[in-house]
Write a protein that holds these residues in place. Structure first.
Motif, PDB file in Angstrom:
ATOM      1  N   GLY A 131       0.816  -1.211   0.000  1.00  0.00           N
ATOM      2  CA  GLY A 131       0.000   0.000   0.000  1.00  0.00           C
ATOM      3  C   GLY A 131       0.850   1.261   0.000  1.00  0.00           C
ATOM      4  N   PHE A 132       1.870   1.311   0.865  1.00  0.00           N
ATOM      5  CA  PHE A 132       2.736   2.495   0.900  1.00  0.00           C
ATOM      6  C   PHE A 132       3.510   2.646  -0.410  1.00  0.00           C
ATOM      7  CE2 PHE A 132       2.618   1.865   5.691  1.00  0.00           C
ATOM      8  CZ  PHE A 132       1.775   2.949   5.901  1.00  0.00           C
ATOM      9  N   ALA A 133       3.913   1.526  -1.006  1.00  0.00           N
ATOM     10  CA  ALA A 133       4.589   1.580  -2.305  1.00  0.00           C
ATOM     11  C   ALA A 133       3.660   2.168  -3.368  1.00  0.00           C
ATOM     12  CB  ALA A 133       5.060   0.192  -2.713  1.00  0.00           C
ATOM     13  N   VAL A 134       2.393   1.757  -3.352  1.00  0.00           N
ATOM     14  CA  VAL A 134       1.422   2.250  -4.332  1.00  0.00           C
ATOM     15  C   VAL A 134       1.181   3.752  -4.148  1.00  0.00           C
ATOM     16  CG1 VAL A 134      -0.992   2.096  -5.064  1.00  0.00           C
ATOM     17  CG2 VAL A 134       0.329   0.011  -4.667  1.00  0.00           C
ATOM     18  N   VAL A 135       1.162   4.219  -2.896  1.00  0.00           N
ATOM     19  CA  VAL A 135       1.028   5.657  -2.643  1.00  0.00           C
ATOM     20  C   VAL A 135       2.159   6.423  -3.334  1.00  0.00           C
ATOM     21  CG1 VAL A 135       1.103   7.465  -0.871  1.00  0.00           C
ATOM     22  CG2 VAL A 135      -0.222   5.377  -0.468  1.00  0.00           C
ATOM     23  N   GLY A 136       3.338   5.805  -3.384  1.00  0.00           N
ATOM     24  CA  GLY A 136       4.481   6.449  -4.026  1.00  0.00           C
ATOM     25  C   GLY A 136       4.257   6.773  -5.488  1.00  0.00           C
ATOM     26  N   VAL A 137       3.399   6.025  -6.158  1.00  0.00           N
ATOM     27  CA  VAL A 137       3.083   6.322  -7.561  1.00  0.00           C
ATOM     28  C   VAL A 137       2.446   7.701  -7.664  1.00  0.00           C
ATOM     29  CG1 VAL A 137       1.699   5.650  -9.557  1.00  0.00           C
ATOM     30  CG2 VAL A 137       2.813   3.890  -8.160  1.00  0.00           C
ATOM     31  N   GLY A 138       1.475   7.960  -6.777  1.00  0.00           N
ATOM     32  CA  GLY A 138       0.800   9.254  -6.816  1.00  0.00           C
ATOM     33  C   GLY A 138       1.697  10.401  -6.424  1.00  0.00           C
ATOM     34  N   VAL A 139       2.371  10.269  -5.303  1.00  0.00           N
ATOM     35  CA  VAL A 139       3.201  11.362  -4.798  1.00  0.00           C
ATOM     36  C   VAL A 139       4.386  11.623  -5.725  1.00  0.00           C
ATOM     37  CG1 VAL A 139       4.703  12.102  -2.908  1.00  0.00           C
ATOM     38  CG2 VAL A 139       2.516  10.972  -2.412  1.00  0.00           C
ATOM     39  N   GLY A 140       5.017  10.542  -6.195  1.00  0.00           N
ATOM     40  CA  GLY A 140       6.238  10.702  -6.965  1.00  0.00           C
ATOM     41  C   GLY A 140       6.068  11.516  -8.223  1.00  0.00           C
ATOM     42  N   VAL A 141       5.020  11.265  -8.976  1.00  0.00           N
ATOM     43  CA  VAL A 141       4.871  11.915 -10.277  1.00  0.00           C
ATOM     44  C   VAL A 141       4.114  13.233 -10.199  1.00  0.00           C
ATOM     45  CG1 VAL A 141       2.691  10.855 -11.026  1.00  0.00           C
ATOM     46  CG2 VAL A 141       4.474  11.363 -12.706  1.00  0.00           C
ATOM     47  N   VAL A 142       3.236  13.395  -9.205  1.00  0.00           N
ATOM     48  CA  VAL A 142       2.382  14.582  -9.173  1.00  0.00           C
ATOM     49  C   VAL A 142       3.156  15.834  -8.761  1.00  0.00           C
ATOM     50  CG1 VAL A 142       0.358  15.637  -8.096  1.00  0.00           C
ATOM     51  CG2 VAL A 142       0.277  13.254  -8.821  1.00  0.00           C
ATOM     52  N   VAL A 143       4.140  15.705  -7.878  1.00  0.00           N
ATOM     53  CA  VAL A 143       4.884  16.889  -7.428  1.00  0.00           C
ATOM     54  C   VAL A 143       5.557  17.608  -8.597  1.00  0.00           C
ATOM     55  CG1 VAL A 143       6.818  17.709  -6.038  1.00  0.00           C
ATOM     56  CG2 VAL A 143       5.194  16.091  -5.057  1.00  0.00           C
ATOM     57  N   PRO A 144       6.397  16.938  -9.401  1.00  0.00           N
ATOM     58  CA  PRO A 144       7.014  17.669 -10.519  1.00  0.00           C
ATOM     59  C   PRO A 144       6.009  18.154 -11.549  1.00  0.00           C
ATOM     60  CG  PRO A 144       7.564  15.320 -10.611  1.00  0.00           C
ATOM     61  CD  PRO A 144       6.950  15.568  -9.290  1.00  0.00           C
ATOM     62  N   MET A 145       4.935  17.393 -11.779  1.00  0.00           N
ATOM     63  CA  MET A 145       3.933  17.836 -12.734  1.00  0.00           C
ATOM     64  C   MET A 145       3.234  19.118 -12.260  1.00  0.00           C
ATOM     65  SD  MET A 145       4.122  15.800 -15.274  1.00  0.00           S
ATOM     66  CE  MET A 145       5.880  15.507 -14.895  1.00  0.00           C
ATOM     67  N   THR A 146       3.091  19.263 -10.941  1.00  0.00           N
ATOM     68  CA  THR A 146       2.449  20.457 -10.387  1.00  0.00           C
ATOM     69  C   THR A 146       3.306  21.691 -10.607  1.00  0.00           C
ATOM     70  OG1 THR A 146       1.323  19.121  -8.706  1.00  0.00           O
ATOM     71  CG2 THR A 146       1.462  21.483  -8.304  1.00  0.00           C
ATOM     72  N   PHE A 147       4.593  21.579 -10.328  1.00  0.00           N
ATOM     73  CA  PHE A 147       5.478  22.720 -10.554  1.00  0.00           C
ATOM     74  C   PHE A 147       5.584  23.037 -12.047  1.00  0.00           C
ATOM     75  CE2 PHE A 147       7.101  21.692  -6.263  1.00  0.00           C
ATOM     76  CZ  PHE A 147       7.038  22.969  -5.709  1.00  0.00           C
ATOM     77  N   SER A 148       5.613  22.012 -12.876  1.00  0.00           N
ATOM     78  CA  SER A 148       5.677  22.221 -14.319  1.00  0.00           C
ATOM     79  C   SER A 148       4.452  22.983 -14.817  1.00  0.00           C
ATOM     80  CB  SER A 148       5.780  20.865 -15.029  1.00  0.00           C
ATOM     81  OG  SER A 148       5.779  21.018 -16.429  1.00  0.00           O
ATOM     82  N   ALA A 149       3.277  22.572 -14.368  1.00  0.00           N
ATOM     83  CA  ALA A 149       2.045  23.247 -14.783  1.00  0.00           C
ATOM     84  C   ALA A 149       1.992  24.675 -14.261  1.00  0.00           C
ATOM     85  CB  ALA A 149       0.828  22.458 -14.288  1.00  0.00           C
ATOM     86  N   ALA A 150       2.421  24.882 -13.018  1.00  0.00           N
ATOM     87  CA  ALA A 150       2.396  26.221 -12.428  1.00  0.00           C
ATOM     88  C   ALA A 150       3.316  27.171 -13.182  1.00  0.00           C
ATOM     89  CB  ALA A 150       2.802  26.147 -10.958  1.00  0.00           C
ATOM     90  N   GLY A 151       4.442  26.651 -13.660  1.00  0.00           N
ATOM     91  CA  GLY A 151       5.392  27.491 -14.371  1.00  0.00           C
ATOM     92  C   GLY A 151       4.873  28.010 -15.692  1.00  0.00           C
ATOM     93  N   GLU A 152       3.793  27.418 -16.217  1.00  0.00           N
ATOM     94  CA  GLU A 152       3.233  27.839 -17.495  1.00  0.00           C
ATOM     95  C   GLU A 152       2.042  28.776 -17.345  1.00  0.00           C
ATOM     96  OE1 GLU A 152       2.291  24.365 -19.717  1.00  0.00           O
ATOM     97  OE2 GLU A 152       4.376  23.774 -20.005  1.00  0.00           O
ATOM     98  N   VAL A 153       1.598  29.029 -16.120  1.00  0.00           N
ATOM     99  CA  VAL A 153       0.456  29.928 -15.922  1.00  0.00           C
ATOM    100  C   VAL A 153       0.777  31.311 -16.472  1.00  0.00           C
ATOM    101  CG1 VAL A 153      -0.934  31.124 -14.185  1.00  0.00           C
ATOM    102  CG2 VAL A 153      -0.449  28.688 -13.934  1.00  0.00           C
ATOM    103  N   ASP A 154       1.957  31.804 -16.104  1.00  0.00           N
ATOM    104  CA  ASP A 154       2.419  33.110 -16.576  1.00  0.00           C
ATOM    105  C   ASP A 154       3.940  33.085 -16.526  1.00  0.00           C
ATOM    106  OD1 ASP A 154       3.108  35.693 -17.090  1.00  0.00           O
ATOM    107  OD2 ASP A 154       1.795  36.612 -15.608  1.00  0.00           O
ATOM    108  N   PRO A 155       4.607  32.712 -17.630  1.00  0.00           N
ATOM    109  CA  PRO A 155       6.060  32.595 -17.616  1.00  0.00           C
ATOM    110  C   PRO A 155       6.777  33.837 -17.097  1.00  0.00           C
ATOM    111  CG  PRO A 155       5.195  31.638 -19.617  1.00  0.00           C
ATOM    112  CD  PRO A 155       4.039  32.298 -18.927  1.00  0.00           C
ATOM    113  N   GLY A 156       6.189  35.016 -17.303  1.00  0.00           N
ATOM    114  CA  GLY A 156       6.811  36.242 -16.816  1.00  0.00           C
ATOM    115  C   GLY A 156       6.820  36.353 -15.305  1.00  0.00           C
ATOM    116  N   GLN A 157       5.932  35.614 -14.633  1.00  0.00           N
ATOM    117  CA  GLN A 157       5.872  35.653 -13.168  1.00  0.00           C
ATOM    118  C   GLN A 157       6.101  34.268 -12.562  1.00  0.00           C
ATOM    119  OE1 GLN A 157       2.901  38.338 -11.278  1.00  0.00           O
ATOM    120  NE2 GLN A 157       1.865  38.293 -13.256  1.00  0.00           N
TER     121      GLN A 157
END
Length: 409
Positions: free
Chosen positions: A310-336
């Motif tokens: 179960g804890f290993a499976v949780v790692g699938v969600g946490v592992g990939v979502v963190v970088p995807m979140t920062f990546s998406a946020a960086g495209e909201v307004d590249p100037g800011q």
């Protein structure tokens, strides 16, 4: 391909290596400090409450460091904020390792927290910048280096404890961070300066962009809070759950956390390719649902194998979502993007406090620790809703694909 693009490839590769080293040094340093806490506890005669307070102190000052990195980055660029954050961290790590009293230790941990938050935010800024300049997904790979650094640090501290030189891991982290700070000053990515527009009648529409940035901070900051609540719950309580509730042997108790970190590393190594194939929105939706399933397995099936899986499976969600979140946020307004990333990064520490602080008290109410893991599962249920904002906000142009990070020399 242009002559400029071909000539810039070595500099581009070097920049990516040095930014990766910053992520690795950050993961190594944090893991070294956290896994050496029992040694400091014994050295200074600290109670468990004081140790917990020191961790909360680091979280509080880290939030301040994150905001400071954003302010410095806005004025001087993320290269400067990351180099300065690494320098603060290097000095504080070496000082923590040689501290000779509880008061000094706590004060130095507070300073370390400032550096920790600054580097957390500034590495994310650099990752977003490199991703934008390269015109391709790279953030998941950077976070994979962070995770690998944390795993290596845990092994180093384990070996150092066996040799009765436990603080050697913290000293090594300080020296490594110092080297990266110096290298980064010359080779971190640099964006071209963009002059600030003058407020006139013609620029009245600029407020709409500011509102978009603010909305991005809250949307993706909420996602970061949710994910780090889940991460902190596993990091803080998985070993305790296996040992006290499931009566695992001391040698087997850390296996849940080890399995979790191993899966986090694997998902981050493959995250950029999966994102390119599936898209961030689909990837985040699927990964978060898998993470929920992992917590449900822990909560509903009270056996050692089920908990580890179960804890290993949780790692699938946490592992990939963190970088995807920062990546998406960086495209909201590249100037800011620096402001958006640094502000949303402060939600990281709120999530860490919630995840680390909620499981134990809920378990003490009589509901049991297994059922307490349903709390991060419920929070993760918000991610498929938030995932609809993870689509590409701005198309990457051909000109951006030709741009490369400019080393400062």
């Amino acid at each position: 391909m242009s002559t400029r693009s071909l000539a810039a490839r070595p500099a581009q590769a070097l920049t990516r290596v040095v930014v990766s080293a910053a992520y690795g040094a950050q993961g190594f340093g944090y893991a070294a400090v956290m896994t050496t806490l029992p040694t400091f506890k014994t050295r200074f005669g600290m109670s468990a409450t004081v140790v917990s307070a020191s961790v909360l102190l680091v979280c509080a000052t880290a939030a301040l460091g994150s905001l400071a990195a954003g302010a410095i980055g806005k004025r001087f660029g993320s290269r400067v904020s990351l180099s300065l954050g690494l320098a603060v961290q290097a000095v504080s790590l070496l000082a923590v390792a040689t501290s000779n009293g509880m008061g000094m230790f706590l004060a130095l941990m507070a300073i370390y927290g400032v550096g920790l938050g600054a580097v957390d935010a500034a590495t994310a800024m650099q990752g977003v910048l490199v991703e934008r300049l390269r015109g391709r997904r790279v953030l998941s790979g950077f976070f994979a280096v962070y995770t690998a650094g944390a795993i290596v640090a845990a092994l180093v501290v384990s070996g150092a404890v066996a040799q009765q030189v436990a603080v050697a891991g913290v000293v090594g982290a300080g020296l490594l961070t110092a080297v990266v700070a110096v290298a980064g000053w010359w080779f971190f990515a640099v964006d071209e300066a963009t002059p600030q527009p003058v407020a006139t009648a013609e620029t009245a529409g600029a407020e709409e962009k500011s509102l978009s940035a603010r909305r991005g901070i809250w949307l993706f900051g909420t996602a970061i809070l949710v994910i780090f609540t889940a991460d902190s719950a596993v990091s803080t309580w998985s070993t305790e759950y296996l040992q006290t509730t499931l009566k695992a042997l001391p040698a087997a108790a850390p296996l849940g956390y080890a399995a979790y970190q191993a899966v986090v590393l694997v998902t981050r190594l493959t995250g950029d390719r999966l994102s390119a194939r599936l898209g961030r929105r689909t990837l985040v939706t699927v990964a978060s649902i898998i993470g929920i399933a992992g917590f449900l397995l822990v909560a509903l099936v009270h056996t050692l194998p089920a908990a580890i899986i179960g804890f290993a499976v949780v790692g699938v969600g946490v592992g990939v979502v963190v970088p995807m979140t920062f990546s998406a946020a960086g495209e909201v307004d590249p100037g800011q993007s620096d402001r958006i990333v640094s502000d949303m990064n402060t939600f990281n520490y709120i999530g860490a406090v919630i995840g680390g602080g909620i499981i134990g008290p809920l378990a003490d109410t009589g509901m049991g620790m297994a059922w307490a893991f349903l709390v991060p599962a419920v929070l993760l249920a918000a991610m498929p809703v938030l995932a609809r904002h993870y689509g590409t906000h701005r198309a990457v142009t051909a000109a951006q694909q030709e741009k490369v990070p400019t080393p400062v020399g």
